[in-house]
Design a protein around this motif. Structure first.
Motif, PDB file in Angstrom:
ATOM      1  N   UNK A 111       0.805  -1.215   0.000  1.00 21.90           N
ATOM      2  CA  UNK A 111       0.000   0.000   0.000  1.00 21.90           C
ATOM      3  C   UNK A 111       0.841   1.270   0.000  1.00 21.90           C
ATOM      4  N   UNK A 112       1.855   1.296   0.896  1.00 23.04           N
ATOM      5  CA  UNK A 112       2.617   2.541   1.052  1.00 23.04           C
ATOM      6  C   UNK A 112       4.124   2.384   0.835  1.00 23.04           C
ATOM      7  N   UNK A 113       4.624   1.157   0.772  1.00 20.78           N
ATOM      8  CA  UNK A 113       6.054   0.963   0.564  1.00 20.78           C
ATOM      9  C   UNK A 113       6.899   1.342   1.758  1.00 20.78           C
ATOM     10  N   UNK A 114       6.340   1.153   2.966  1.00 19.54           N
ATOM     11  CA  UNK A 114       7.118   1.436   4.174  1.00 19.54           C
ATOM     12  C   UNK A 114       8.011   0.225   4.465  1.00 19.54           C
ATOM     13  N   UNK A 115       9.108   0.122   3.744  1.00 22.79           N
ATOM     14  CA  UNK A 115      10.005  -1.034   3.854  1.00 22.79           C
ATOM     15  C   UNK A 115      11.398  -0.569   4.249  1.00 22.79           C
ATOM     16  N   UNK A 116      12.057  -1.376   5.075  1.00 20.35           N
ATOM     17  CA  UNK A 116      13.422  -1.080   5.472  1.00 20.35           C
ATOM     18  C   UNK A 116      14.322  -2.290   5.277  1.00 20.35           C
ATOM     19  N   UNK A 117      15.505  -2.054   4.753  1.00 18.42           N
ATOM     20  CA  UNK A 117      16.477  -3.133   4.503  1.00 18.42           C
ATOM     21  C   UNK A 117      17.770  -2.771   5.210  1.00 18.42           C
ATOM     22  N   UNK A 118      18.323  -3.717   5.983  1.00 24.03           N
ATOM     23  CA  UNK A 118      19.550  -3.382   6.689  1.00 24.03           C
ATOM     24  C   UNK A 118      20.077  -4.452   7.597  1.00 24.03           C
ATOM     25  N   UNK A 119      20.460  -4.040   8.800  1.00 28.08           N
ATOM     26  CA  UNK A 119      21.184  -4.914   9.723  1.00 28.08           C
ATOM     27  C   UNK A 119      20.707  -4.650  11.142  1.00 28.08           C
ATOM     28  N   UNK A 120      20.818  -5.684  11.982  1.00 29.57           N
ATOM     29  CA  UNK A 120      20.504  -5.479  13.397  1.00 29.57           C
ATOM     30  C   UNK A 120      21.219  -6.538  14.220  1.00 29.57           C
TER      31      UNK A 120
END
Length: 618
Positions: A111-120
């Protein structure tokens, strides 16, 4: 190639097996310094380390956002940060990678593209997008901002949406991270990263779907080219390491190391030429080097009985003080009898001999006066057929161990504290200098062994070739004189047969096997039971259970390359008995350097991946 995540493959499916093999090969090529038994690589998302709004499919490589009716009634899906959900990979990124990379394809921005790609890091809250909390880092698709352990983002790159491929590269050498979009680098996003971070992806609104590529397919970004740049940097740094005024001292040390290596492996003519050119001293005399070389050739040719006799003749008492080595040699001799290469059975194809005279059996000792025409010693050829040894009933044996000569050492010379549980090592004490010298001259061109090393079942590389200290069987025996042969039993019909197809040879082999069993029982009484020896004996005897021993579950024993380990062990024991290093300093130095690199990986020094020893040996 099929699109990643297009369909799940069941375990055991041929296509699944092919993909798994391709993944293993790609990861090994990208991260050769990683030992996955100690530090496994991330290969998929973890079904146990995710928030409940996250759903996994396609072999845990596809991530989708799951609707939650209760949550939608209370918060309004995607309208609140409490709707965020993340998932971590199965394992953290090993430091030994040096440079690690994974990619995520946006299947649908939802719907909104609230996506995050990374590390934790392990333990970071999964009810958040990556980057919002301490020890969490993310690049978000809706605004293109980077988030470094903070809810406030910084402008970083373009937004991303359906069809885009976003890559995340972690540089464990300088502890930085950069992202890529559709194969193009976006520049450094984070610095001063902590260790043990997990690949992480987060979603927040319905319909968001992403697929991960941890190496299952070729990457869009040319990560191998980037790795090559860093490899060149590390190599250049090593090459520029200051030596200064100690250059001459280091050169002398290196020359001595090379010289001792040549001597250790029997490269006699080359060692002499190198010594003359560099004005270095050789500790071992030329005759001794050639004697060791001859023994090695006999073992590598499958003529283990003759190698045992030569060792007993030239180095009296050595095998008696090394019961582990003696037993290994005898087991190998039995295998070579099956192969039809040992002189004990080869002789039957030439001429027959009385059934009650079997030289060099495990329970009988050859006399030292017997001659082997390939040794630097005096004496005439024996009238018997195999090892130049007279029938055993003419020679009294007082050996502590069957098959080991006793005429050169007293019983007190046998060790009382042999570590008999470690049968693959060679226990030895200092022995007398070898006795038999020779007036017989053999040309260096005939005696010289100039062979490459080979790697005993691991990926062949320069370092493994040197550090294993073993010899490539076929290359050593190329151009060999007729006295040793090629170690392959000849058969006029072109087919291999047990003991060369000779009945008398087969009977001799069976009797030898009984004597070998008796030797094992005697050593067990003397030193206690030895599981390794028992397995060795069982494997050797199991060859007789098959009509075609060469093509059976234990048939690998008959492969000529299996002779190399015992050849190396015998050579080391001979050297140690003469107060010479059983391993040349060059091999020890390379082994130490390799171990240091492995220790660097354990303490999370990423540069270790590009400082591997074999990269500098060509």
């Amino acid at each position: 190639m099929a699109e990643l995540g297009a369909g799940s493959l069941l375990p055991g499916d041929p296509a699944s097996n092919d993909q798994e093999q391709e993944l293993n090969e790609r990861l090994k090529r990208l991260y050769p310094a990683v030992n996955e038994e100690e530090t496994p690589l991330p290969r998929s998302w973890s079904p146990k380390d995710k928030y409940s709004y996250i759903g996994l499919s396609q072999n845990n490589l596809r991530v989708h956002y799951k609707a939650c009716k209760i949550a939608s009634l209370t918060t309004g899906h995607g309208k609140n940060h409490k709707d965020a959900a993340s998932v971590r990979a199965t394992h953290p990124i090993p430091a030994a990678c040096g440079i690690y990379y994974f990619e995520v394809k946006i299947v649908s921005k939802g719907r909104d593209g609230y996506m995050g790609i990374g590390l934790s890091a392990q333990g970071v809250n999964m009810n958040r997008l990556p980057g919002w909390d301490k020890h969490s880092y993310g690049y978000h698709g809706d605004d293109g901002h980077s988030f470094c352990s903070s809810g406030t983002g910084q402008p970083y790159g373009p937004t991303f949406t359906t069809g885009d491929v976003i890559g995340c590269c972690v540089n464990l050498i300088n502890n930085t991270c950069f992202y890529t979009k559709n194969g193009h680098s976006l520049g450094v996003a984070f610095t001063d990263l902590p260790p043990n971070l997990y690949p992480t992806v987060g979603l927040q609104t319905p319909g968001e779907i992403v697929d991960a590529n941890f190496g299952q397919q070729p990457f869009v970004f040319d990560i191998e080219d980037y790795m090559s740049e860093w490899r060149a940097k590390i190599h250049s740094m090593i090459a520029r390491f200051p030596i200064g005024e100690r250059l001459g001292e280091w050169q002398t040390v290196l020359q001595n190391m090379v010289s001792s290596y040549l001597v250790h492996h029997g490269y006699c003519a080359t060692a002499m030429a190198f010594a003359r050119a560099t004005e270095t001293m050789i500790q071992e005399d030329q005759t001794s080097i050639k004697n060791r070389q001859r023994i090695q050739k006999l073992v590598l040719a499958g003529r283990v009985g003759e190698a045992i006799e030569a060792t007993q003749q030239l180095y009296p008492g050595l095998l008696e003080r090394n019961p582990n080595l003696l037993f290994m040699l005898k087991c190998r001799q039995f295998v070579e009898m099956v192969n039809g290469t040992d002189s004990e059975v080869r002789c039957f194809s030439v001429r027959s001999k009385p059934q009650d005279s079997y030289p060099d059996s495990p329970s009988l000792s050859p006399r030292h006066g017997a001659s082997n025409p390939h040794l630097h010693s005096t004496g005439a050829d024996s009238p018997t057929c195999s090892n130049g040894v007279t029938p055993s009933n003419k020679s009294k044996s007082h050996s502590k161990y069957p098959g080991a000569s006793s005429t050169s050492s007293s019983p007190s010379s046998s060790p009382s504290s042999v570590n008999y549980s470690e049968s693959n090592s060679t226990d030895s004490t200092k022995s007398q200098p070898h006795s038999a010298t020779s007036n017989q001259e053999t040309s260096d061109s005939e005696m010289e062994i100039e062979a490459e090393h080979y790697s005993n079942g691991v990926t062949e590389s320069s370092s493994t070739r040197i550090m294993n200290g073993t010899y490539k069987h076929q290359e050593i025996l190329q151009g060999e004189d007729n006295g040793v042969g090629n170690g392959v039993a000849e058969d006029s019909c072109g087919s291999r047969q047990l003991c060369g197809g000779n009945q008398a040879a087969t009977e001799r082999m069976i009797q030898f096997g009984r004597e070998l069993q008796a030797l094992n029982e005697q050593l067990s009484r003397q030193y206690g039971k030895n599981a390794t020896h028992k397995k060795m004996l069982q494997d050797a005897f199991s060859l007789l259970a098959y009509s075609d021993p060469w093509n059976c579950p234990v048939g690998q024993q008959l492969d000529p390359t299996q002779r190399e380990a015992i050849c190396s062990a015998l050579n080391s024991a001979i050297l140690e008995s003469q107060n010479l290093p059983k391993q040349p300093p060059l091999m020890l130095a390379l082994g130490q350097a390799t171990e240091c690199v492995q220790l660097m990986a354990r303490v999370r020094s990423g540069s270790c991946s590009f400082a591997r020893v074999d990269n500098f040996l060509h």
